[in-house]
Design a protein around this motif. Structure first.
Motif, PDB file in Angstrom:
ATOM      1  N   GLN A  65      19.984  62.280  47.036  1.00 20.24           N
ATOM      2  CA  GLN A  65      19.622  61.016  46.479  1.00 20.24           C
ATOM      3  C   GLN A  65      20.901  60.115  46.043  1.00 20.24           C
ATOM      4  N   SER A  66      21.269  60.299  45.115  1.00 19.72           N
ATOM      5  CA  SER A  66      22.442  59.422  44.487  1.00 19.72           C
ATOM      6  C   SER A  66      23.642  59.510  45.544  1.00 19.72           C
ATOM      7  N   GLY A  85      20.009  63.954  33.154  1.00 20.11           N
ATOM      8  CA  GLY A  85      18.551  63.599  33.440  1.00 20.11           C
ATOM      9  C   GLY A  85      18.424  62.000  33.779  1.00 20.11           C
ATOM     10  N   HIS A  86      17.524  61.465  33.824  1.00 25.89           N
ATOM     11  CA  HIS A  86      17.347  60.016  33.883  1.00 25.89           C
ATOM     12  C   HIS A  86      17.329  59.157  32.831  1.00 25.89           C
TER      13      HIS A  86
END
Length: 109
Positions: A65-66, A85-86
């Protein structure tokens, strides 16, 4: 002549007498006992809920993803913060602020 020996009171009897003589102490003791019981019950229920409802879905892959986004944006910097986490603004504010300060300093030059 017989000498009568006075029996010493038991710990339970002494404790009950002290609690009866001190209503504030009784209230405090009852509150502590109730809170301890509630904590034990809450823990048991939480453990049961976790057993009955295991995590579903999949966890994200940072590189997928990132990492991909980082490779596509020129001059970008990527920092990995373990277990953040987010909600990094709540879990690791110091690392977030350091990254913002670094980006701001680079922008000024």
């Amino acid at each position: 002549m017989r000498i009568l020996k006075k029996r010493s009171s038991s710990l339970a009897a002494t404790s009950l007498r002290v609690l009866a003589e001190n209503p504030v102490a009784s209230a405090i003791a009852a509150t502590v006992a109730l809170m301890a019981t509630a904590a034990v019950v809450n823990r048991k229920l939480a453990d049961k809920a976790q057993r009955e409802n295991p995590p579903q879905g999949r966890f994200i892959d940072i590189d997928e993803q990132s990492g991909r986004l980082h490779e596509e944006i020129r001059h970008s910097k990527m920092r990995r913060v373990a277990r953040a986490g987010h909600m990094i603004q709540q879990s690791d504010t110091a690392d977030l602020m350091a990254a913002i300060d670094e980006a701001a300093a680079e922008t000024l030059h």
